[in-house]
Design a protein around this motif. Sequence first.
Motif, PDB file in Angstrom:
ATOM      1  N   TYR A  97       0.859  -1.179   0.000  1.00 61.35           N
ATOM      2  CA  TYR A  97       0.000   0.000   0.000  1.00 61.35           C
ATOM      3  C   TYR A  97       0.892   1.224   0.000  1.00 61.35           C
ATOM      4  CZ  TYR A  97      -3.150   3.648   1.540  1.00 61.35           C
ATOM      5  OH  TYR A  97      -3.852   4.829   1.632  1.00 61.35           O
TER       6      TYR A  97
ATOM      7  N   ASP B  18      -2.018   6.340  -2.573  1.00 54.85           N
ATOM      8  CA  ASP B  18      -3.239   5.688  -2.118  1.00 54.85           C
ATOM      9  C   ASP B  18      -3.595   4.481  -3.000  1.00 54.85           C
ATOM     10  OD1 ASP B  18      -5.323   5.501  -0.235  1.00 54.85           O
ATOM     11  OD2 ASP B  18      -6.714   6.579  -1.544  1.00 54.85           O
TER      12      ASP B  18
ATOM     13  N   LYS C 106      -9.328  -0.277  -2.998  1.00 57.64           N
ATOM     14  CA  LYS C 106      -9.492  -0.549  -1.575  1.00 57.64           C
ATOM     15  C   LYS C 106     -10.942  -0.911  -1.279  1.00 57.64           C
ATOM     16  CE  LYS C 106      -7.870   3.310  -0.008  1.00 57.64           C
ATOM     17  NZ  LYS C 106      -7.365   4.380   0.875  1.00 57.64           N
ATOM     18  N   GLU C 107     -11.876  -0.242  -1.934  1.00 52.71           N
ATOM     19  CA  GLU C 107     -13.290  -0.500  -1.706  1.00 52.71           C
ATOM     20  C   GLU C 107     -13.654  -1.939  -2.070  1.00 52.71           C
ATOM     21  OE1 GLU C 107     -12.048   2.274  -3.202  1.00 52.71           O
ATOM     22  OE2 GLU C 107     -12.373   3.446  -1.391  1.00 52.71           O
TER      23      GLU C 107
ATOM     24  N   PHE D 152     -12.272  -4.047   0.785  1.00 52.73           N
ATOM     25  CA  PHE D 152     -13.004  -3.845   2.033  1.00 52.73           C
ATOM     26  C   PHE D 152     -14.279  -4.670   2.107  1.00 52.73           C
ATOM     27  CE2 PHE D 152     -11.245   0.752   2.287  1.00 52.73           C
ATOM     28  CZ  PHE D 152     -10.062   0.291   2.830  1.00 52.73           C
TER      29      PHE D 152
ATOM     30  N   ARG E  32     -13.326  -4.805   8.940  1.00 52.61           N
ATOM     31  CA  ARG E  32     -13.286  -3.767   7.905  1.00 52.61           C
ATOM     32  C   ARG E  32     -12.797  -2.457   8.504  1.00 52.61           C
ATOM     33  NH1 ARG E  32     -18.558  -3.607   6.159  1.00 52.61           N
ATOM     34  NH2 ARG E  32     -18.117  -5.523   5.034  1.00 52.61           N
ATOM     35  N   LYS E  33     -13.261  -2.133   9.704  1.00 57.50           N
ATOM     36  CA  LYS E  33     -12.806  -0.901  10.369  1.00 57.50           C
ATOM     37  C   LYS E  33     -11.297  -0.951  10.612  1.00 57.50           C
ATOM     38  CE  LYS E  33     -17.169  -0.030  12.711  1.00 57.50           C
ATOM     39  NZ  LYS E  33     -17.882  -0.097  13.986  1.00 57.50           N
TER      40      LYS E  33
ATOM     41  N   LYS F 277      -9.432  -0.716   7.195  1.00 58.45           N
ATOM     42  CA  LYS F 277      -9.564   0.644   6.655  1.00 58.45           C
ATOM     43  C   LYS F 277      -8.642   1.623   7.368  1.00 58.45           C
ATOM     44  CE  LYS F 277     -14.137   1.058   4.634  1.00 58.45           C
ATOM     45  NZ  LYS F 277     -15.451   1.729   4.704  1.00 58.45           N
TER      46      LYS F 277
ATOM     47  N   SER G 279      -5.163   3.817   4.932  1.00 54.43           N
ATOM     48  CA  SER G 279      -5.521   5.228   4.870  1.00 54.43           C
ATOM     49  C   SER G 279      -4.241   6.036   4.708  1.00 54.43           C
ATOM     50  CB  SER G 279      -6.226   5.631   6.168  1.00 54.43           C
ATOM     51  OG  SER G 279      -6.235   7.025   6.307  1.00 54.43           O
TER      52      SER G 279
END
Length: 126
Positions: free
Chosen positions: A16, A21, A44-45, A48, A56-57, A60, A64
Amino acid sequence: MLNHVSYPEAVGCFEYDMTTDKLIMNDEVFRIFGFKRARSSCSKETLFRYFNEDDRKTIKAYLSPDADVTNAISFDCQVTISNKNRRNLHFCITPLLNKENTSSKLIFIIQDITTRKNEELQQESE
């Protein structure tokens, strides 16, 4: 002689880049998640949506541009892959630090530990 031999399960990695990003994945990550290999990355979506809400939290937060990761981290999580099978994954995240000693890239090593977790559950129930 060993009655049971344990083989390493699938291991993949992705990078990453926090400045762009973007995610860049190797073939094994695509296989673990059941993605069709069309290019070296996915959004990323897309990634996720395979994690349960709590995991997922967590993922994520690491994926970032503002993530403040300066030490290696590891955790286990569960994902539901594209063919609706659940997999248990172990993540090791290693930051690559720049001159300012902040993360510029994160290297994720992912191991599919589903078989091991299933064997542990089976042993517990016996």
